[in-house]
Design a protein around this motif. Structure first.
Motif, PDB file in Angstrom:
ATOM      1  N   HIS A  96       2.047 -10.614  11.090  1.00  0.00           N
ATOM      2  CA  HIS A  96       1.268 -11.235  10.022  1.00  0.00           C
ATOM      3  C   HIS A  96       1.385 -12.763  10.052  1.00  0.00           C
ATOM      4  N   MET A 100      -1.633 -15.592  10.213  1.00  0.00           N
ATOM      5  CA  MET A 100      -1.788 -16.687   9.241  1.00  0.00           C
ATOM      6  C   MET A 100      -1.828 -18.023   9.946  1.00  0.00           C
ATOM      7  N   ASP A 142       1.075  -3.851   8.723  1.00  0.00           N
ATOM      8  CA  ASP A 142       1.316  -2.891   7.636  1.00  0.00           C
ATOM      9  C   ASP A 142       2.050  -1.662   8.166  1.00  0.00           C
ATOM     10  N   LEU A 145       5.664  -2.198   8.703  1.00  0.00           N
ATOM     11  CA  LEU A 145       6.397  -2.171   7.429  1.00  0.00           C
ATOM     12  C   LEU A 145       6.643  -0.723   6.973  1.00  0.00           C
ATOM     13  N   ASN A 166      19.185   0.925  -0.643  1.00  0.00           N
ATOM     14  CA  ASN A 166      17.813   0.754  -1.130  1.00  0.00           C
ATOM     15  C   ASN A 166      17.582  -0.517  -1.953  1.00  0.00           C
ATOM     16  N   ASP A 170      15.111  -3.512  -0.762  1.00  0.00           N
ATOM     17  CA  ASP A 170      13.946  -3.866  -1.580  1.00  0.00           C
ATOM     18  C   ASP A 170      13.968  -5.348  -1.947  1.00  0.00           C
ATOM     19  N   LYS A 173      13.063  -7.549   0.958  1.00  0.00           N
ATOM     20  CA  LYS A 173      11.643  -7.578   1.288  1.00  0.00           C
ATOM     21  C   LYS A 173      10.848  -8.422   0.299  1.00  0.00           C
ATOM     22  N   VAL A 174      11.215  -8.347  -0.971  1.00  0.00           N
ATOM     23  CA  VAL A 174      10.552  -9.199  -1.968  1.00  0.00           C
ATOM     24  C   VAL A 174      10.826 -10.665  -1.632  1.00  0.00           C
ATOM     25  N   MET A 177       8.719 -11.871   1.389  1.00  0.00           N
ATOM     26  CA  MET A 177       7.309 -12.150   1.096  1.00  0.00           C
ATOM     27  C   MET A 177       7.189 -13.404   0.219  1.00  0.00           C
ATOM     28  N   TYR A 181       5.276 -16.854   1.292  1.00  0.00           N
ATOM     29  CA  TYR A 181       4.260 -17.473   0.438  1.00  0.00           C
ATOM     30  C   TYR A 181       4.618 -18.936   0.154  1.00  0.00           C
TER      31      TYR A 181
ATOM     32  N   LEU B  31      10.005 -12.850  -9.531  1.00  0.00           N
ATOM     33  CA  LEU B  31       9.304 -13.912  -8.798  1.00  0.00           C
ATOM     34  C   LEU B  31       9.423 -15.248  -9.519  1.00  0.00           C
ATOM     35  N   ILE B  41       0.752 -15.646  -7.894  1.00  0.00           N
ATOM     36  CA  ILE B  41       0.895 -14.264  -7.425  1.00  0.00           C
ATOM     37  C   ILE B  41       0.994 -13.338  -8.627  1.00  0.00           C
ATOM     38  N   CYS B  92      -2.108  -2.460  -2.170  1.00  0.00           N
ATOM     39  CA  CYS B  92      -1.975  -3.017  -0.818  1.00  0.00           C
ATOM     40  C   CYS B  92      -3.207  -2.679   0.010  1.00  0.00           C
ATOM     41  N   LEU B 139      -0.214 -11.748   2.275  1.00  0.00           N
ATOM     42  CA  LEU B 139       1.131 -11.654   1.711  1.00  0.00           C
ATOM     43  C   LEU B 139       1.165 -10.835   0.422  1.00  0.00           C
ATOM     44  N   ASP B 142       1.121  -7.251   1.405  1.00  0.00           N
ATOM     45  CA  ASP B 142       2.461  -6.889   1.884  1.00  0.00           C
ATOM     46  C   ASP B 142       3.419  -6.706   0.710  1.00  0.00           C
ATOM     47  N   LEU B 143       3.346  -7.620  -0.233  1.00  0.00           N
ATOM     48  CA  LEU B 143       4.239  -7.557  -1.390  1.00  0.00           C
ATOM     49  C   LEU B 143       3.968  -6.290  -2.206  1.00  0.00           C
ATOM     50  N   LEU B 145       3.004  -3.477  -1.060  1.00  0.00           N
ATOM     51  CA  LEU B 145       3.609  -2.373  -0.298  1.00  0.00           C
ATOM     52  C   LEU B 145       5.132  -2.347  -0.515  1.00  0.00           C
ATOM     53  N   VAL B 146       5.719  -3.522  -0.558  1.00  0.00           N
ATOM     54  CA  VAL B 146       7.155  -3.646  -0.799  1.00  0.00           C
ATOM     55  C   VAL B 146       7.498  -3.179  -2.227  1.00  0.00           C
ATOM     56  N   LEU B 147       6.685  -3.590  -3.188  1.00  0.00           N
ATOM     57  CA  LEU B 147       6.927  -3.194  -4.586  1.00  0.00           C
ATOM     58  C   LEU B 147       6.724  -1.694  -4.772  1.00  0.00           C
ATOM     59  N   ALA B 149       7.595   0.671  -2.727  1.00  0.00           N
ATOM     60  CA  ALA B 149       8.874   1.325  -2.401  1.00  0.00           C
ATOM     61  C   ALA B 149       9.891   1.078  -3.505  1.00  0.00           C
ATOM     62  N   GLN B 150       9.913  -0.156  -3.996  1.00  0.00           N
ATOM     63  CA  GLN B 150      10.884  -0.506  -5.029  1.00  0.00           C
ATOM     64  C   GLN B 150      10.667   0.308  -6.311  1.00  0.00           C
ATOM     65  N   HIS B 153      12.240   3.616  -6.044  1.00  0.00           N
ATOM     66  CA  HIS B 153      13.705   3.548  -6.097  1.00  0.00           C
ATOM     67  C   HIS B 153      14.232   3.252  -7.490  1.00  0.00           C
TER      68      HIS B 153
END
Lengths: 360, 360
Positions: A96, A100, A142, A145, A166, A170, A173-174, A177, A181, B31, B41, B92, B139, B142-143, B145-147, B149-150, B153
């Protein structure tokens, strides 16, 4: 001999490579079974993931080792399988990132969007080849990921290990990203201070490349909060040093070693700490000349050389080298904590030197 | 009254909306704590996720309900929190889809890449606004997709539930990305058969929108393999019917209801089963005329109307409507299986009708 002392960078990398290869063979079979048109994805993934220093999985391995994780074969095998999820995450970030940045190459080979652009052109596909390449790279990132999560789940670690890892994964990964950004956002601003650049380095490298992988490994070893703090004391400064080294290589590195064009960060207009320092230590005319060429993809080799000289003359290189040395010292001091196993200290020291050495 | 019968589409959606809102409030705070520059975001996520029918979380809820999952309050609350991970995954997919398609709008509002393009332009950012918008959307997808999973959990489900749901969720995500790639790949080929289009519909909708969400819910209820098969017998045909309905709306739908421009699939050149059937049932001259305008973003309202007439005259609309009716009947027959709880049967029937009704 300590059992862990066999676990140097070289042996660790070899085991990680093998685990990754096994996982990808499985992933390829899954995609093949869905549709033969997915074959180009398989080829691209295999080639793309064949390269790489496995830095993040190695730091995770070091985190596990340093925390006194069980090193008997079945346990260690599962750890190798688990830490490749960090390499697959990194594949997503790189694919990615190249999109960009509009980068044509990665590790000397065409970047994923260029590879699929070419694939589309060769078979004379309907529509615009560059758009097809971009869309393919978007989906491959994607997918990387998605495979990253799957690799962790298929590693065979226990539910208790998974429960511990986990939240760290998590958060990692946050932060990744968010860091990406902020990096991109900095590139769109007129003024970026050295502090802004260092904050981005903290998220993109301090946390993402080192601290969180160490925590990931520590969590797999079911370690205590105390060690997490020590890992942070090592990881954050080392990650910043690693990023600063990367910034120097992005401007002064040898293209044959970096796998990127000469002066790539200059062509791309990347607002690193090096550039921020240099700009704020040039006189007005010099800074204005620099900004005219900075971020111009068509800059000539002479113009690149001029920009390099301007950076050198500003004192930015000495400033950054000094910062790298300071941060590396901080990291190495943190490593000497007896709470980290001897084998862990050894691997962490080896990794610190590998991450900040003066070549790509 | 059965305890589950309070769990219709409306009540379920309300509970899912609330769980999503709570999760996002937390994500926003994370964030915000990293950097104030991340504020755009947060705004974009909040607005983007305020819309949506919550179809995938609702199917997951139905899968849980149909499998006789525990409906007491603390258990059900955790299920609501878990199924929002499917809505974040869908965010996503939509954000990245709009990028690939170059779509300007989503649900009547600017798409994410357009929103950030505008944000960049307003503050007179350095560099190209469209590139900035694209990178931001990349991004943010992607975020999301990350959220996703979170969210799973953090839902509070047990390790045993997580162990059961992980392989399903991983498979679902691989299938989604594979389906997206096949869809894009079909758009780049000269010939796409009705069978090719139906295969894509199977992956993008049959599996992704319905079958796997049902399995996701079934896994949360720790159900047996037998019910998974029944859910597949319902989910795959219903998902195809859902996609075929969407294909019809993409050509004939009312822009004020779809939130997309009139004839959007025609402007975009989307190779759906509807288009494949129509093309193979036009005479040579008619097909050649159609292909000239198909996929032209600048087609006039008259040209769109002409393409619609050509599709109508080919018999494609009747063919697709008949297929929708057949597939929906298959799905509804599968639902009547007594292995599914009465409350589950009720919700699944309600959802089948909602997913295939003749308006957006």
């Amino acid at each position: 001999m300590l059992p862990g002392s066999q676990l140097g960078v070289k042996a660790g990398k070899k085991a990680i490579d093998q685990a990754l290869e096994d996982f990808l063979a499985n992933a390829r079979a899954t995609l093949d079974a869905i549709d033969p048109n997915l074959a180009p994805i398989n080829g691209a993934f295999t080639d793309f993931l064949a390269g790489g220093k496995r830095l993040r999985p190695l730091f995770a391995l070091a985190g596990y080792l340093g925390a006194g994780g069980d090193l008997t074969k079945p346990h260690l095998e599962r750890i190798y399988k688990a830490v490749i999820s960090l390499e697959l995450l990194q594949a997503c970030a790189l694919i990615h990132d190249d999109m960009m940045d509009g980068s044509d190459t990665r590790r000397g080979a065409p970047s994923i969007h260029r590879r699929f652009e070419e694939e589309h052109r060769k078979r004379d596909g309907v529509g615009d080849s560059a758009s097809f390449g971009g869309a393919a790279a978007l989906l491959l990132g994607d997918l990387a990921l998605v495979l990253s999560a799957q690799a962790l789940h298929l590693s065979g670690i226990t539910n208790v290990q998974l429960e511990r890892v986990n939240p760290i994964f998590d958060t990692m990964k946050v932060e990744l990203m968010a860091g990406q950004y902020l990096d991109m956002h900095a590139g769109s601003r007129r003024e970026v201070s050295v502090d802004d650049a260092l904050k981005i380095a903290t998220y993109k490298s301090g946390k993402y490349t080192i601290e969180r992988p160490l925590h990931f490994g520590g969590a797999l070893a079911l370690t205590t909060p105390e060690l997490f703090t020590i890992y942070s004391d090592y990881g954050i400064p080392l990650g910043i040093a690693f990023q600063l080294r990367d910034d120097l290589l992005g401007v002064f590195g040898d293209a044959s070693l970096t796998g990127k064009p000469t002066g790539d960060d200059l062509l791309e207009g990347k607002r690193t700490a090096l550039i921020s320092y240099a700009l704020s230590h040039m006189n007005g005319q010099s800074a204005s000349d620099f900004k005219k060429r900075f971020g111009d993809r068509n800059a000539t080799p002479e113009e690149i050389e001029q920009m390099r000289e301007q950076i050198n003359n500003s004192g930015a290189v000495e400033f950054i080298e000094k910062l790298i040395a300071e941060k590396t010292t901080l990291a190495l001091t943190a490593v000497s904590n007896p709470r980290i196993t001897a084998a862990g200290q050894e691997l962490l020291t080896e990794l610190a030197l590998a991450a900040t050495k003066r070549s790509a």
